[in-house]
Design a protein around this motif. Structure first.
Motif, PDB file in Angstrom:
ATOM      1  N   GLY A  84     -21.572  -3.139  -5.922  1.00  0.00           N
ATOM      2  CA  GLY A  84     -20.562  -3.430  -6.867  1.00  0.00           C
ATOM      3  C   GLY A  84     -19.166  -3.231  -6.144  1.00  0.00           C
ATOM      4  O   GLY A  84     -18.106  -2.968  -7.002  1.00  0.00           O
ATOM      5  N   LEU A  85     -19.026  -3.580  -4.788  1.00  0.00           N
ATOM      6  CA  LEU A  85     -17.955  -3.358  -3.856  1.00  0.00           C
ATOM      7  C   LEU A  85     -17.141  -4.709  -3.872  1.00  0.00           C
ATOM      8  O   LEU A  85     -16.234  -4.636  -3.263  1.00  0.00           O
ATOM      9  CB  LEU A  85     -18.185  -2.871  -2.865  1.00  0.00           C
TER      10      LEU A  85
ATOM     11  N   SER B  57     -12.656  -9.967  -3.759  1.00  0.00           N
ATOM     12  CA  SER B  57     -12.012  -8.877  -3.554  1.00  0.00           C
ATOM     13  C   SER B  57     -13.199  -7.896  -2.862  1.00  0.00           C
ATOM     14  O   SER B  57     -14.406  -8.035  -3.401  1.00  0.00           O
ATOM     15  CB  SER B  57     -11.482  -8.312  -4.615  1.00  0.00           C
ATOM     16  N   VAL B  58     -12.885  -7.479  -1.747  1.00  0.00           N
ATOM     17  CA  VAL B  58     -13.833  -6.676  -1.066  1.00  0.00           C
ATOM     18  C   VAL B  58     -13.300  -5.216  -0.841  1.00  0.00           C
ATOM     19  O   VAL B  58     -12.088  -5.088  -0.198  1.00  0.00           O
ATOM     20  CB  VAL B  58     -14.418  -7.139   0.282  1.00  0.00           C
ATOM     21  N   ARG B  59     -13.845  -4.147  -1.653  1.00  0.00           N
ATOM     22  CA  ARG B  59     -13.249  -2.866  -1.550  1.00  0.00           C
ATOM     23  C   ARG B  59     -13.028  -2.497  -0.042  1.00  0.00           C
ATOM     24  O   ARG B  59     -14.039  -2.515   0.563  1.00  0.00           O
ATOM     25  CB  ARG B  59     -13.948  -1.774  -2.314  1.00  0.00           C
ATOM     26  N   GLY B  60     -11.875  -1.842   0.246  1.00  0.00           N
ATOM     27  CA  GLY B  60     -11.763  -1.521   1.596  1.00  0.00           C
ATOM     28  C   GLY B  60     -11.233  -2.534   2.780  1.00  0.00           C
ATOM     29  O   GLY B  60     -10.880  -2.229   3.664  1.00  0.00           O
TER      30      GLY B  60
ATOM     31  N   THR C 162     -15.281  -9.791   6.402  1.00  0.00           N
ATOM     32  CA  THR C 162     -15.328  -8.614   6.768  1.00  0.00           C
ATOM     33  C   THR C 162     -15.729  -8.429   8.084  1.00  0.00           C
ATOM     34  O   THR C 162     -15.591  -7.285   8.605  1.00  0.00           O
ATOM     35  CB  THR C 162     -16.097  -7.762   5.915  1.00  0.00           C
ATOM     36  N   GLY C 163     -16.459  -9.439   8.672  1.00  0.00           N
ATOM     37  CA  GLY C 163     -17.006  -9.145   9.991  1.00  0.00           C
ATOM     38  C   GLY C 163     -18.080  -8.163  10.216  1.00  0.00           C
ATOM     39  O   GLY C 163     -18.656  -7.851  11.163  1.00  0.00           O
TER      40      GLY C 163
ATOM     41  N   ARG D  34       0.913  -1.328   0.039  1.00  0.00           N
ATOM     42  CA  ARG D  34      -0.053   0.193   0.238  1.00  0.00           C
ATOM     43  C   ARG D  34       0.783   1.230   0.129  1.00  0.00           C
ATOM     44  O   ARG D  34       0.600   2.562  -0.624  1.00  0.00           O
ATOM     45  CB  ARG D  34      -1.034  -0.090   1.260  1.00  0.00           C
ATOM     46  N   ASP D  35       1.780   1.217   0.772  1.00  0.00           N
ATOM     47  CA  ASP D  35       2.835   2.300   0.870  1.00  0.00           C
ATOM     48  C   ASP D  35       3.545   2.525  -0.703  1.00  0.00           C
ATOM     49  O   ASP D  35       3.357   3.838  -0.985  1.00  0.00           O
ATOM     50  CB  ASP D  35       3.934   2.222   1.750  1.00  0.00           C
TER      51      ASP D  35
END
Length: 275
Positions: free
Chosen positions: A223-224, A246-249, A209-210, A121-122
């Motif tokens: 659509g996330l 893949s889950v955005r965020g 995700t919890g 991410r960096d």
């Protein structure tokens, strides 16, 4: 308006009548779109190979070989991973450096000071903060806590070498590096064991995700969520071993096998989170 992935690939296909045709980088989902949309009368995917600079890359360009470069024994396409065909192409490029020289991908070595651990991410955040388009950036292969290899379009390489001097608060040095076509990008994972009532997508997303099942279903409908790189609005889609969710965020996860059941009949599923 930005051209679609299929129109960019179609332009490269037409170029292959007289030279090697290439595109910018496509996501795995866009690669699937190219395969679907180019399989029409008058077009062919036989001379199309996806290449990201090394084995194991996910973001790849489409390479359309002219007739005089075409191998006669290439495996057929099998998306989304296209693994066997890509391994074949890597070996083919290693044997034919003249073809490799016509593929406009540059590998950049990025080295930090070693005083701070740098994450994927960096690196990604710092590169995109330079104002470059995502389509000219391929995979970022994190080698250790302070070193990575970034695959980029040739035309943007000099700009990144000159402009990427810091990642967060850490100073970095960027140089060109030679990467053999048969080198494999290392992947780091975190084990994420799941216990679920069924392999439905909304149930899997809830476990990853919890969040509540209702919120997970809403993320899917909005659509996330991608299932093996394709956005789906089906909350009841079946998730199978080998699928990538893949889950955005929240991140990207590789779904493994069912490893057992609880006494109440819930499924135990092995999963891994991409780091």
């Amino acid at each position: 308006m930005k051209p679609s992935s299929s129109s960019r690939a179609a332009d490269a296909y037409r170029t292959s009548e007289y030279a090697t045709g290439t595109t910018d980088f496509f996501s795995p989902g866009e690669q699937n779109d190219v395969m679907r949309e180019l399989c029409t009368p008058g077009l062919s995917t036989e001379n199309c190979f996806f290449w990201g600079g090394a084995l194991g890359t996910e973001r790849r360009i489409a390479v359309f070989l002219p007739e005089w470069y075409m191998p006669t024994d290439a495996p057929r396409h099998c998306m989304p991973t296209d693994g066997e065909r890509t391994v074949f192409f890597a070996s083919y490029l290693a044997e034919h450096p003249e073809i490799l020289s016509e593929i406009p991908i540059t590998a950049l070595s990025v080295k930090g000071s070693g005083f701070r651990e740098l994450t994927h991410r960096d690196y990604m955040g710092s590169v995109l903060s330079l104002g470059v388009n995502r389509s000219v950036i391929g995979d970022i292969a994190v080698l250790n806590g302070n070193e990575a290899v970034i695959f980029v379009a040739d035309r943007i390489a000099d700009y990144i070498i000159e402009s990427l001097t810091k990642i967060g608060r850490d100073g970095v040095k960027v140089t060109r590096t030679d990467v053999e076509p048969t080198w494999t990008v290392p992947r780091r994972f975190e084990d994420v064991p799941l216990t679920v009532s069924s392999p439905r997508l909304d149930v899997i997303v809830k476990a990853l995700t919890g969040q509540s099942r209702e919120d997970s279903a809403e993320m899917i409908r909005n659509g996330l969520v991608e299932l093996s790189y394709a956005v789906t609005d089906s909350v009841s889609a079946d998730v199978k071993p080998g699928d990538i969710v893949s889950v955005r965020g929240y991140g990207k996860y590789l779904i493994g096998d069912v490893t057992g059941e609880t006494k109440s009949g819930r499924l135990k599923i092995a999963a891994k989170k991409y780091m």
